[in-house]
Motif scaffolding. Structure first.
Motif, PDB file in Angstrom:
ATOM      1  N   PRO A  25      -7.177  -8.547   7.578  1.00 58.16           N
ATOM      2  CA  PRO A  25      -7.462  -7.460   6.634  1.00 58.16           C
ATOM      3  C   PRO A  25      -8.839  -7.530   6.009  1.00 58.16           C
ATOM      4  CG  PRO A  25      -5.902  -9.029   5.699  1.00 58.16           C
ATOM      5  CD  PRO A  25      -6.040  -9.375   7.149  1.00 58.16           C
ATOM      6  N   MET A  28     -10.867  -5.453   8.016  1.00 56.97           N
ATOM      7  CA  MET A  28     -10.167  -4.204   8.327  1.00 56.97           C
ATOM      8  C   MET A  28      -9.670  -4.200   9.775  1.00 56.97           C
ATOM      9  SD  MET A  28     -12.216  -1.257   6.193  1.00 56.97           S
ATOM     10  CE  MET A  28     -11.080   0.015   6.729  1.00 56.97           C
ATOM     11  N   GLY A  61      -3.272  -4.777   5.360  1.00 57.84           N
ATOM     12  CA  GLY A  61      -4.256  -4.327   4.384  1.00 57.84           C
ATOM     13  C   GLY A  61      -4.506  -2.838   4.453  1.00 57.84           C
ATOM     14  N   ARG A  62      -5.753  -2.434   4.224  1.00 57.78           N
ATOM     15  CA  ARG A  62      -6.065  -1.013   4.084  1.00 57.78           C
ATOM     16  C   ARG A  62      -6.611  -0.377   5.356  1.00 57.78           C
ATOM     17  NH1 ARG A  62     -11.611  -0.139   2.687  1.00 57.78           N
ATOM     18  NH2 ARG A  62     -12.798  -2.086   2.617  1.00 57.78           N
ATOM     19  N   GLY A  63      -6.639  -1.112   6.455  1.00 59.34           N
ATOM     20  CA  GLY A  63      -7.152  -0.538   7.692  1.00 59.34           C
ATOM     21  C   GLY A  63      -6.194  -0.742   8.851  1.00 59.34           C
ATOM     22  N   ASN A 114      -1.897   2.904   9.141  1.00 58.72           N
ATOM     23  CA  ASN A 114      -1.806   2.674   7.702  1.00 58.72           C
ATOM     24  C   ASN A 114      -3.113   2.898   6.961  1.00 58.72           C
ATOM     25  OD1 ASN A 114      -2.373   0.230   9.338  1.00 58.72           O
ATOM     26  ND2 ASN A 114      -2.915  -0.617   7.338  1.00 58.72           N
ATOM     27  N   GLY A 115      -4.208   3.068   7.682  1.00 59.68           N
ATOM     28  CA  GLY A 115      -5.503   3.253   7.030  1.00 59.68           C
ATOM     29  C   GLY A 115      -6.521   3.717   8.050  1.00 59.68           C
ATOM     30  N   ASP A 136      -3.014   8.385   3.369  1.00 57.31           N
ATOM     31  CA  ASP A 136      -4.398   8.007   3.090  1.00 57.31           C
ATOM     32  C   ASP A 136      -5.129   7.469   4.322  1.00 57.31           C
ATOM     33  OD1 ASP A 136      -2.875   5.730   3.223  1.00 57.31           O
ATOM     34  OD2 ASP A 136      -3.603   4.843   1.354  1.00 57.31           O
ATOM     35  N   PRO A 195       2.336   6.200   2.087  1.00 52.06           N
ATOM     36  CA  PRO A 195       2.116   4.830   2.564  1.00 52.06           C
ATOM     37  C   PRO A 195       3.362   3.949   2.465  1.00 52.06           C
ATOM     38  CG  PRO A 195       0.238   5.555   1.268  1.00 52.06           C
ATOM     39  CD  PRO A 195       1.276   6.632   1.151  1.00 52.06           C
TER      40      PRO A 195
END
Length: 273
Positions: A25, A28, A61-63, A114-115, A136, A195
């Motif tokens: 993460p 990313m 994580g966010r990616g 997820n990202g 998102d 999410p």
């Protein structure tokens, strides 16, 4: 567990469902070889695991995956003594193996996006059979922004088949971001969810698939892809990869793109080395 193996986690969240998580993460989940090699191996192991009836692929994580790792690409095996052009070809083969491996898996693969899915990360999502996006999430064909071609890892083959030629041309030639809302509207993903609902939504789809006949689902996957294939994806990927290598090796555009981002200025591409 080796350092490389820690970058790809395999879990069994529900009966007959495997979850594969890209687990870097802090980068990313970029497509460094230290991530892609264990991903390739994990997918190869799962396709022969007869208890697994569907596979969900996501990122930690966010990616989902931010594409090429510009800082730490990792190491490629069996390249000692090779010249730079041949090293590039062997490196490309590793990434090709991941995309083609997903297509050839016995089980349907569901991408839980997820990202950010950028560049090669977009290709990774497109290689899945089904895509579900968190609200998102966003998508970008990033090669054109880096002074390269936007065609890589089957992108110019897979994207027009997913969303149509005009939209694919526009997205790839402008390098703009595609939101999850737009992705759902144009058919890049089949669903957009919050999410917190993403993985459970994908698990529900996977469980529904797992309840059907094994040969029925395997043959459905095969015939769906063969119906979309006007030619050979593998041959197309070779042509794409050679074009990308040509621009990467014979111009300084990529180095200029990286430097411009660091210096917070527009890139100036000159098309010469």
């Amino acid at each position: 567990m080796s350092a490389r193996e820690q970058f790809v986690l395999v879990d069994r969240p529900r009966p007959h469902v495997a979850l594969v998580t890209l687990n870097r993460p802090e980068r990313m989940n970029s497509m460094a070889f230290d991530v892609m090699l264990p991903l390739r191996d994990a997918l190869r192991a799962l396709t022969h695991d007869n208890d697994v009836r569907a596979v969900v692929l996501t990122g930690a994580g966010r990616g989902f995956s931010s594409g090429a790792d510009h800082k730490s690409a990792g190491s490629v095996p069996h390249v000692d003594g090779l010249t730079r052009p041949t090293f590039g070809l062997r490196s490309m083969e590793v990434l090709d193996d991941v995309i083609l491996g997903m297509r050839k898996m016995h089980q349907p693969v569901i991408a839980a996006v997820n990202g950010a899915a950028i560049g090669g990360g977009l290709c990774l999502a497109l290689a899945a059979d089904i895509r579900v996006a968190a609200a998102d999430a966003y998508f970008r064909a990033a090669g054109i922004n880096n002074g390269l071609t936007a065609s890589e890892l089957g992108l110019s083959y897979l994207l027009p088949r997913a969303i149509g030629s005009s939209r694919a041309f526009e997205i790839m030639l402008t390098g703009r971001d595609v939101s999850a809302e737009e992705a759902e509207r144009i058919g890049l993903v089949s669903r957009r969810v919050s999410p917190g609902e993403l993985l459970d939504t994908c698990y529900d789809i996977a469980e529904r698939i797992a309840a059907f006949s094994r040969p029925g689902t395997e043959l459905t996957k095969r015939t769906l892809w063969s119906g979309l294939d006007a030619g050979s994806l593998e041959a197309h990927m070779q042509a794409e990869g050679l074009g990308q290598l040509y621009v990467r090796l014979l111009t300084s555009n990529f180095e200029e793109a990286v430097a411009a981002r660091k210096e917070n200025r527009p890139a100036v591409f000159t098309d010469d080395k």
